[in-house]
Design a protein around this motif. Structure first.
Motif, short mmCIF file in Angstrom:
data_model
loop_
_atom_site.label_atom_id
_atom_site.label_comp_id
_atom_site.label_asym_id
_atom_site.label_seq_id
_atom_site.Cartn_x
_atom_site.Cartn_y
_atom_site.Cartn_z
N UNK A 77 36.02 92.17 76.65
CA UNK A 77 36.91 93.26 77.03
C UNK A 77 38.33 92.79 77.34
N UNK A 78 38.50 91.61 77.89
CA UNK A 78 39.85 91.15 78.19
C UNK A 78 40.65 90.95 76.90
N UNK A 79 40.00 90.34 75.89
CA UNK A 79 40.66 90.19 74.59
C UNK A 79 40.97 91.55 73.97
N UNK A 80 40.05 92.49 74.14
CA UNK A 80 40.26 93.84 73.61
C UNK A 80 41.47 94.49 74.27
N UNK A 81 41.58 94.35 75.58
CA UNK A 81 42.73 94.93 76.29
C UNK A 81 44.04 94.36 75.77
N UNK A 82 44.08 93.04 75.53
CA UNK A 82 45.29 92.40 75.04
C UNK A 82 45.69 92.95 73.68
N UNK A 83 44.72 93.06 72.75
CA UNK A 83 45.05 93.54 71.41
C UNK A 83 45.47 95.01 71.41
N UNK B 146 49.02 95.24 72.57
CA UNK B 146 49.96 94.85 71.51
C UNK B 146 50.13 95.97 70.48
N UNK B 147 49.01 96.59 70.12
CA UNK B 147 49.06 97.70 69.16
C UNK B 147 49.94 98.81 69.69
N UNK B 148 49.79 99.12 70.98
CA UNK B 148 50.57 100.20 71.59
C UNK B 148 52.06 99.87 71.56
N UNK B 149 52.41 98.62 71.82
CA UNK B 149 53.82 98.22 71.87
C UNK B 149 54.46 98.16 70.48
N UNK C 129 41.08 94.92 68.46
CA UNK C 129 40.71 95.36 69.80
C UNK C 129 39.36 96.05 69.82
N UNK C 130 39.11 96.89 68.80
CA UNK C 130 37.81 97.56 68.71
C UNK C 130 36.69 96.54 68.50
N UNK C 131 36.99 95.52 67.67
CA UNK C 131 35.98 94.48 67.41
C UNK C 131 35.65 93.72 68.70
N UNK C 132 36.68 93.31 69.44
CA UNK C 132 36.44 92.62 70.71
C UNK C 132 35.64 93.50 71.66
N UNK C 133 35.98 94.77 71.70
CA UNK C 133 35.28 95.69 72.60
C UNK C 133 33.80 95.79 72.25
N UNK C 134 33.51 95.90 70.94
CA UNK C 134 32.11 95.96 70.51
C UNK C 134 31.37 94.67 70.83
N UNK C 135 32.11 93.55 70.86
CA UNK C 135 31.50 92.26 71.18
C UNK C 135 31.47 92.00 72.69
N UNK C 136 31.85 93.01 73.48
CA UNK C 136 31.87 92.91 74.95
C UNK C 136 32.90 91.89 75.46
N UNK D 76 44.36 105.05 74.89
CA UNK D 76 43.05 105.59 75.32
C UNK D 76 42.00 104.48 75.34
N UNK D 77 42.03 103.59 74.33
CA UNK D 77 41.07 102.49 74.30
C UNK D 77 41.21 101.62 75.55
N UNK D 78 42.43 101.38 75.98
CA UNK D 78 42.64 100.55 77.17
C UNK D 78 42.09 101.23 78.43
N UNK D 79 42.40 102.52 78.60
CA UNK D 79 41.93 103.18 79.83
C UNK D 79 40.40 103.29 79.84
N UNK D 80 39.81 103.44 78.64
CA UNK D 80 38.35 103.52 78.56
C UNK D 80 37.71 102.17 78.95
N UNK D 81 38.29 101.07 78.41
CA UNK D 81 37.75 99.75 78.73
C UNK D 81 37.88 99.45 80.22
N UNK D 82 39.03 99.79 80.78
CA UNK D 82 39.23 99.55 82.22
C UNK D 82 38.20 100.33 83.05
N UNK D 83 37.85 101.53 82.60
CA UNK D 83 36.81 102.29 83.30
C UNK D 83 35.46 101.58 83.21
N UNK D 84 35.15 101.05 82.00
CA UNK D 84 33.89 100.31 81.84
C UNK D 84 33.85 99.09 82.76
N UNK D 85 35.01 98.47 82.95
CA UNK D 85 35.09 97.29 83.81
C UNK D 85 35.15 97.65 85.29
#
Length: 657
Positions: free
Chosen positions: A377-383, A386-389, A368-375, A402-411
């Motif tokens: 964001x949808x793939x990052x949210x999915x991963x 899954x990690x959270x679950x 998820x962090x890798x997808x986020x760094x690569x912009x 926290x990573x999810x709420x941060x990405x959603x704010x960026x979007x």
């Protein structure tokens, strides 16, 4: 024979037969036992069994019955007839309590019960033997060792340890001494007594240096010492094993490298691992060695070499556990080196190996962090979801949330991000990112223009995020129309040492602007001048010069106002220049310098919207003041032809009339 004799014989024969028959049988019985014993001593177990059986049927309570049962049990044991053997030995124990082989019987019966999986009953026999046998009996040490094995199988580890230690103490150089130390060492490790375990393994290796198990014990001594934090002693133990050929040599070299690394001797550790790579190219541990060498290279600052080792490790490692660790390490390395797409691919390869849920959660979070760094964001949210679950570890669950709420704010999906921030506050109040999440929730409210709610949330933010939260709370006051309160808040923040320099600078610029807007002209001018003095190359210098210009204009100091506005124009770019030059034209027009005013207005007649209309209107007025009525009519008509004239053209229409 005479008549009388015949009569006597005829009369006494039945009685004589009765008297002679038991004696004959007894003679036959003695023969069966003795014959059986002879066959026993010659190893003819089946034939011996027949004679011992006949003896016991004929004289089951005789003096030799107990020994016959013992010999019978031993024969059956030799032939693998375990049930029959156990039955015979049990008969021995019911017989003569002074039987000379009673201790041997208990030992053999205990071993049979142990082999049959009846450890509890086996323990009874070994314990009874140790209680009944005289001091230092030759079976005491073997019985103690067997007792330890049975107790260990029953999960009675503390009692098992006592038995193994007793076995060693009874015969420190006997057949069971090495095994007792070996087994005791593992039990001490299980009990958290690493130093004592190291002592047991070390004694085993020292006492039995020629035994095949000696190197194993020395290696285990090193591991126990390492666990106890005695790294230098562990190093010495590992060096002994690493220096001689054997099945533990490769592992000892790896362990030696780890020991050196723990002692901050990275160069020595790398040297050991490089030797390993040269001499153990076909070792199953090659992948792990490359992994550890890569980690050391990375610590030494050579990330390129580290990646090279990791890439090689992925091609040589076949063991799933090793390959999983290598791929994970490589993925994190790539992520740290700014190669997020390559990192995402390696995280995916690690996930394809089917790790357990806990490990999979960590890998999903990393990807998820890798997808986020690569912009992506949808793939990052999915991963991250899954990690959270998958995770059962609160820290990782909080990180993923926290990573999810941060990405959603960026979007700019502020409502969704806000909902997750509120969920974070409920479910992860002790998480290290709890205050960050609270700040993020306030940022979402700010972005949604819910300034009152945002200000309340900013007020609850403390710690590292506290100063920027106070700054944003002042902005909330300003944007919510509470400008006098905002001015006071900005004034405090401009001198707050806890704020970063850029936020203190912004606060001073905002105080100057807010003072002007609340009619505090002198104070606005003072703060704008302070900004110029404090930040001569400041980010908001143009803004403060405009504030100063407007304040001076309100005070009737038009020339000074024009000077400050000119400074602002020289610092501005883009659309800001257009507005400022139009202001400059108005200021010059107000001073009666119509020629210069026309110069500025003329630059913006093609501008769209109100600025273009304002430029044409200004030119018309300047032409009127300069007596150029044709120019006045032309510019005025051009302005009135624009759509903005419907709202802004009243004054210009009066002029043309």
């Amino acid at each position: 024979m005479g008549h009388v004799s015949r009569l006597v014989y005829a009369h006494c024969a039945p009685l004589l037969f009765t008297l002679l028959l038991p004696a004959a049988l007894r003679a036959q019985d003695r023969g069966d036992f003795d014959v059986g014993l002879g066959l026993y001593e010659r190893g003819l177990w089946e034939e011996a069994i027949q004679h011992f059986d006949r003896h016991l049927k004929a004289d089951k309570d005789g003096k030799k019955a107990t020994e016959a049962w013992y010999r019978l049990g031993t024969c059956h044991k030799k032939l693998g007839h375990d049930l029959a053997s156990m039955g015979a030995f049990e008969q021995v124990l019911k017989g003569d309590p002074e039987f000379r082989y009673r201790n041997e019987t208990r030992y053999q019966l205990g071993l049979l019960l142990q082999a049959a999986g009846k450890q509890a009953k086996a323990c009874e026999q070994f314990e009874a033997l140790l209680e009944e046998a005289p001091d230092r009996h030759y079976l005491a040490a073997p019985a103690s060792y067997a007792l330890g094995e049975c107790r260990k199988d029953l999960g009675k580890k503390a009692k098992a340890l006592e038995a193994f230690q007793q076995a060693y103490e009874l015969d420190p150089k006997g057949d069971h001494a090495l095994a007792s130390l070996y087994q005791g060492g593992f039990l001490l490790l299980d009990a958290g007594q690493a130093a004592a375990a190291a002592g047991a393994f070390g004694r085993a290796a020292d006492t039995f240096p020629a035994d095949a198990l000696a190197s194993e014990c020395r290696y285990l001594q090193g591991r126990a010492l390492a666990k106890a934090g005695r790294d230098e002693q562990a190093e010495a133990a590992f060096r002994k094993v690493a220096g001689r050929p054997g099945k533990r040599q490769a592992e000892a070299r790896l362990a030696l490298a780890r020991s050196l690394r723990k002692q901050d001797r990275g160069a020595d550790a790398r040297a050991v691992l490089r030797t390993f790579l040269r001499e153990n190219e076909k070792s199953p541990a090659l992948g792990r060695a490359l992994l550890e060498l890569a980690q050391l290279e990375d610590e030494a600052g050579d990330s390129k070499q580290a990646r090279k080792h990791l890439e090689r490790a992925t091609s040589v490692s076949t063991a799933k556990a090793d390959r999983l660790l290598i791929l994970e390490e490589l993925a994190w390395q790539l992520l740290d080196d700014g190669q997020p797409m390559a990192a995402a691919r390696r995280f995916g390869e690690a996930l394809s190996l089917g790790p357990d849920a806990t490990h999979a959660a960590l890998l999903h979070h990393g990807r998820g962090q890798a997808w986020s760094d690569a912009k992506k964001f949808e793939e990052a949210l999915t991963d991250h979801e899954r990690a959270e679950k998958l995770s059962t570890e609160p820290g990782l669950r909080g990180d993923a949330l926290y990573a999810r709420l941060y990405i959603l704010h960026l979007l700019k999906r502020y409502e969704e991000s806000l909902a997750l921030a509120q969920a974070f506050a409920r479910t992860c109040p002790e998480h290290p990112s709890a205050m960050l999440a609270k700040f993020a929730g306030a940022e979402n409210l700010f972005a949604l223009h819910r300034y009152g709610e945002a200000r309340k949330q900013y007020a609850g933010v403390t710690g590292e995020q506290g100063p920027p939260a106070r700054h944003k709370a002042a902005w909330c006051l300003y944007l919510d129309g509470h400008k006098k309160e905002a001015a006071r808040a900005f004034a405090i923040l401009s001198g707050d040492a806890a704020l970063s320099a850029d936020l203190r600078e912004d606060a001073l610029a905002m105080e100057a602007l807010t003072r002007l807007e609340t009619g505090e002209v002198d104070l606005a001018l003072t703060r704008a001048d302070l900004y110029r003095a404090r930040y001569p190359q400041g980010r908001w210098l143009a803004r403060c010069d405009i504030v100063a210009s407007r304040a001076l204009r309100k005070k009737g100091k038009l020339k000074a106002a024009a000077t400050r506005l000119s400074q602002a124009i020289s610092l501005s770019e883009g659309a800001a220049v257009e507005a400022q030059e139009l202001d400059m034209a108005g200021l010059l027009q107000q001073q009666g310098d119509f020629e210069k005013a026309r110069h500025y207005y003329a630059r913006h007649t093609k501008a769209a919207g109100a600025p273009g209309f304002r430029a044409l209107e200004g030119l018309a007025w300047c032409a009127f003041e300069l007596g150029d009525l044709d120019e006045c009519r032309a510019r005025g008509s051009e302005a009135l032809a624009r759509p903005e004239a419907r709202k802004l053209g009243a004054s210009l229409r009066n002029l043309l009339c």
